[in-house]
Design a protein around this motif. Sequence first.
Motif, mmCIF file in Angstrom:
data_model
loop_
_atom_site.group_PDB
_atom_site.id
_atom_site.type_symbol
_atom_site.label_atom_id
_atom_site.label_comp_id
_atom_site.label_asym_id
_atom_site.label_seq_id
_atom_site.Cartn_x
_atom_site.Cartn_y
_atom_site.Cartn_z
ATOM 1 N N ILE A 195 14.052 -9.798 -2.298
ATOM 2 C CA ILE A 195 14.643 -8.884 -3.284
ATOM 3 C C ILE A 195 16.155 -8.879 -3.150
ATOM 4 C CG2 ILE A 195 14.878 -6.462 -3.989
ATOM 5 C CD1 ILE A 195 11.954 -6.059 -3.115
ATOM 6 N N ALA A 196 16.626 -8.797 -1.909
ATOM 7 C CA ALA A 196 18.067 -8.761 -1.652
ATOM 8 C C ALA A 196 18.749 -10.059 -2.080
ATOM 9 C CB ALA A 196 18.324 -8.498 -0.169
ATOM 10 N N GLU A 197 18.013 -11.161 -2.030
ATOM 11 C CA GLU A 197 18.569 -12.447 -2.452
ATOM 12 C C GLU A 197 18.523 -12.642 -3.963
ATOM 13 O OE1 GLU A 197 16.396 -15.308 -0.185
ATOM 14 O OE2 GLU A 197 17.664 -15.071 1.605
ATOM 15 N N GLY A 198 17.969 -11.643 -4.680
ATOM 16 C CA GLY A 198 18.020 -11.674 -6.137
ATOM 17 C C GLY A 198 16.748 -12.115 -6.843
ATOM 18 N N TYR A 199 15.668 -12.324 -6.106
ATOM 19 C CA TYR A 199 14.416 -12.749 -6.732
ATOM 20 C C TYR A 199 13.744 -11.581 -7.454
ATOM 21 C CZ TYR A 199 14.657 -17.103 -4.049
ATOM 22 O OH TYR A 199 15.042 -18.306 -3.534
ATOM 23 N N LYS A 200 13.147 -11.874 -8.606
ATOM 24 C CA LYS A 200 12.381 -10.878 -9.352
ATOM 25 C C LYS A 200 10.979 -10.772 -8.753
ATOM 26 C CE LYS A 200 15.804 -10.514 -12.255
ATOM 27 N NZ LYS A 200 16.716 -9.357 -12.174
ATOM 28 N N ASN A 201 10.291 -9.684 -9.101
ATOM 29 C CA ASN A 201 8.954 -9.454 -8.551
ATOM 30 C C ASN A 201 8.008 -10.623 -8.784
ATOM 31 O OD1 ASN A 201 9.816 -6.986 -7.671
ATOM 32 N ND2 ASN A 201 8.559 -5.762 -9.062
ATOM 33 N N ARG A 202 7.996 -11.162 -10.017
ATOM 34 C CA ARG A 202 7.081 -12.266 -10.327
ATOM 35 C C ARG A 202 7.454 -13.518 -9.533
ATOM 36 N NH1 ARG A 202 3.251 -12.646 -13.797
ATOM 37 N NH2 ARG A 202 3.902 -10.773 -14.910
ATOM 38 N N GLU A 203 8.744 -13.757 -9.334
ATOM 39 C CA GLU A 203 9.193 -14.912 -8.551
ATOM 40 C C GLU A 203 8.772 -14.760 -7.091
ATOM 41 O OE1 GLU A 203 13.281 -16.181 -10.929
ATOM 42 O OE2 GLU A 203 13.348 -14.522 -9.478
ATOM 43 N N ILE A 204 8.846 -13.539 -6.587
ATOM 44 C CA ILE A 204 8.417 -13.277 -5.210
ATOM 45 C C ILE A 204 6.921 -13.513 -5.081
ATOM 46 C CG2 ILE A 204 8.159 -11.490 -3.446
ATOM 47 C CD1 ILE A 204 10.734 -10.214 -4.556
ATOM 48 N N ALA A 205 6.160 -13.039 -6.071
ATOM 49 C CA ALA A 205 4.707 -13.238 -6.057
ATOM 50 C C ALA A 205 4.362 -14.728 -6.024
ATOM 51 C CB ALA A 205 4.083 -12.574 -7.286
ATOM 52 N N ASN A 206 5.061 -15.517 -6.844
ATOM 53 C CA ASN A 206 4.803 -16.957 -6.883
ATOM 54 C C ASN A 206 5.185 -17.620 -5.564
ATOM 55 O OD1 ASN A 206 3.911 -16.764 -9.520
ATOM 56 N ND2 ASN A 206 5.912 -17.259 -10.404
ATOM 57 N N GLN A 207 6.296 -17.207 -4.993
ATOM 58 C CA GLN A 207 6.780 -17.828 -3.762
ATOM 59 C C GLN A 207 5.880 -17.514 -2.574
ATOM 60 O OE1 GLN A 207 10.986 -17.798 -3.362
ATOM 61 N NE2 GLN A 207 10.988 -18.019 -1.157
ATOM 62 N N LEU A 208 5.358 -16.284 -2.531
ATOM 63 C CA LEU A 208 4.528 -15.856 -1.401
ATOM 64 C C LEU A 208 3.035 -16.041 -1.656
ATOM 65 C CD1 LEU A 208 6.383 -12.568 -0.355
ATOM 66 C CD2 LEU A 208 6.703 -14.886 0.518
ATOM 67 N N HIS A 209 2.701 -16.499 -2.872
ATOM 68 C CA HIS A 209 1.303 -16.741 -3.251
ATOM 69 C C HIS A 209 0.474 -15.467 -3.158
ATOM 70 C CE1 HIS A 209 2.341 -20.985 -3.158
ATOM 71 N NE2 HIS A 209 2.750 -20.850 -1.905
ATOM 72 N N ILE A 210 1.055 -14.389 -3.688
ATOM 73 C CA ILE A 210 0.333 -13.121 -3.776
ATOM 74 C C ILE A 210 0.443 -12.610 -5.203
ATOM 75 C CG2 ILE A 210 0.650 -12.513 -1.342
ATOM 76 C CD1 ILE A 210 3.007 -10.794 -2.101
ATOM 77 N N SER A 211 -0.302 -11.581 -5.534
ATOM 78 C CA SER A 211 -0.291 -11.075 -6.900
ATOM 79 C C SER A 211 0.963 -10.245 -7.186
ATOM 80 C CB SER A 211 -1.531 -10.227 -7.163
ATOM 81 O OG SER A 211 -1.448 -8.996 -6.448
ATOM 82 N N LEU A 212 1.297 -10.153 -8.461
ATOM 83 C CA LEU A 212 2.424 -9.324 -8.888
ATOM 84 C C LEU A 212 2.189 -7.870 -8.486
ATOM 85 C CD1 LEU A 212 5.080 -8.891 -10.430
ATOM 86 C CD2 LEU A 212 3.725 -8.721 -12.541
ATOM 87 N N LYS A 213 0.952 -7.406 -8.632
ATOM 88 C CA LYS A 213 0.608 -6.030 -8.271
ATOM 89 C C LYS A 213 0.856 -5.778 -6.784
ATOM 90 C CE LYS A 213 -1.225 -1.937 -8.860
ATOM 91 N NZ LYS A 213 -0.503 -0.883 -9.609
ATOM 92 N N THR A 214 0.548 -6.759 -5.943
ATOM 93 C CA THR A 214 0.760 -6.618 -4.504
ATOM 94 C C THR A 214 2.247 -6.497 -4.183
ATOM 95 O OG1 THR A 214 -1.254 -7.859 -3.985
ATOM 96 C CG2 THR A 214 0.406 -7.696 -2.248
ATOM 97 N N VAL A 215 3.071 -7.303 -4.861
ATOM 98 C CA VAL A 215 4.516 -7.231 -4.664
ATOM 99 C C VAL A 215 5.028 -5.851 -5.064
ATOM 100 C CG1 VAL A 215 6.765 -8.126 -5.368
ATOM 101 C CG2 VAL A 215 4.865 -9.702 -4.977
ATOM 102 N N GLU A 216 4.573 -5.355 -6.198
ATOM 103 C CA GLU A 216 5.018 -4.054 -6.682
ATOM 104 C C GLU A 216 4.613 -2.938 -5.706
ATOM 105 O OE1 GLU A 216 3.155 -4.036 -10.484
ATOM 106 O OE2 GLU A 216 4.834 -5.065 -11.495
ATOM 107 N N THR A 217 3.410 -3.046 -5.151
ATOM 108 C CA THR A 217 2.943 -2.054 -4.179
ATOM 109 C C THR A 217 3.801 -2.099 -2.909
ATOM 110 O OG1 THR A 217 0.673 -2.204 -5.001
ATOM 111 C CG2 THR A 217 0.982 -1.279 -2.786
ATOM 112 N N HIS A 218 4.048 -3.315 -2.413
ATOM 113 C CA HIS A 218 4.900 -3.462 -1.229
ATOM 114 C C HIS A 218 6.288 -2.877 -1.496
ATOM 115 C CE1 HIS A 218 2.497 -5.556 1.661
ATOM 116 N NE2 HIS A 218 2.242 -6.576 0.873
ATOM 117 N N ARG A 219 6.818 -3.183 -2.668
ATOM 118 C CA ARG A 219 8.175 -2.717 -3.003
ATOM 119 C C ARG A 219 8.233 -1.195 -2.993
ATOM 120 N NH1 ARG A 219 12.150 -5.635 -7.222
ATOM 121 N NH2 ARG A 219 13.951 -4.248 -7.002
ATOM 122 N N ALA A 220 7.233 -0.559 -3.590
ATOM 123 C CA ALA A 220 7.190 0.908 -3.626
ATOM 124 C C ALA A 220 7.076 1.479 -2.213
ATOM 125 C CB ALA A 220 6.021 1.367 -4.491
ATOM 126 N N ASN A 221 6.246 0.859 -1.382
ATOM 127 C CA ASN A 221 6.086 1.327 -0.002
ATOM 128 C C ASN A 221 7.373 1.183 0.795
ATOM 129 O OD1 ASN A 221 3.400 1.961 -0.450
ATOM 130 N ND2 ASN A 221 2.627 0.030 0.368
#
Length: 230
Positions: free
Chosen positions: A179-205
């Motif tokens: 996130i700090a490096e400028g990646y969007k949630n969907r880009e993070i999901a693709n890079q880490l091979h996890i779902s967009l929903k999982t990224v959003e949950t992690h971000r909120a936590n």
Amino acid sequence: MRQAVVSHPQEPDRDHARKVRVLVADDHTLVREGIVMVLKSAPDVEVVGEAADGEQAIAATRQLQPDVVLMDISMPGLSGLEAIRQIRRDFPHVKILALTIHESEDYIVHVLRAGVHGYVVKRAAAQELLGAIRAVMRGESYLHPSIVKVVLSDYLHRLEQGQEEPVLTEREREIVRLIAEGYKNREIANQLHISLKTVETHRANIMQKLNISDRVQLVRFAIRTGLIEP
């Protein structure tokens, strides 16, 4: 392409077994070469290799099996902080000395929590660096005097306030860095091979744990704790 790991084969001698085997990890060539020169001046220390980033430091630790790793914290790619965590997990017998210019409270606390055996600031004298290496090899911890003051101050403050330092999981730290490096949630999901929903949950936590509300504060946290370069 960064310079590959440099190993330092030594001429065999009868004192070899008594020398402390040290790996030096720092992305600044001049700084690294200066540290190597200091270490080579000590009769009880052997420099077995060099690394220019966190990934190289891990690979060199696996290949060279040093007794002590001198680890710069602010390095490109895989940070020194992440490299420390991986080395502590995979090579628990290796002693790690953090080597950095940073002396701020938050930075120090996160480095110590990563599991280092000592914390040396780069402005330290040559003899102090050698003393720190010898101390950790004796099974002791080493902190530069200025760091001791900060750690005690932070500890006493938290006792007074009843505060606990928020602890992020490995996955949460990874997401903070992206996130700090400028990646969007969907880009993070693709890079880490996890779902967009999982990224959003992690971000909120993460936001809740750190008690922050926007990306600017998250970037400041990432810089302060060594997850990204300033």
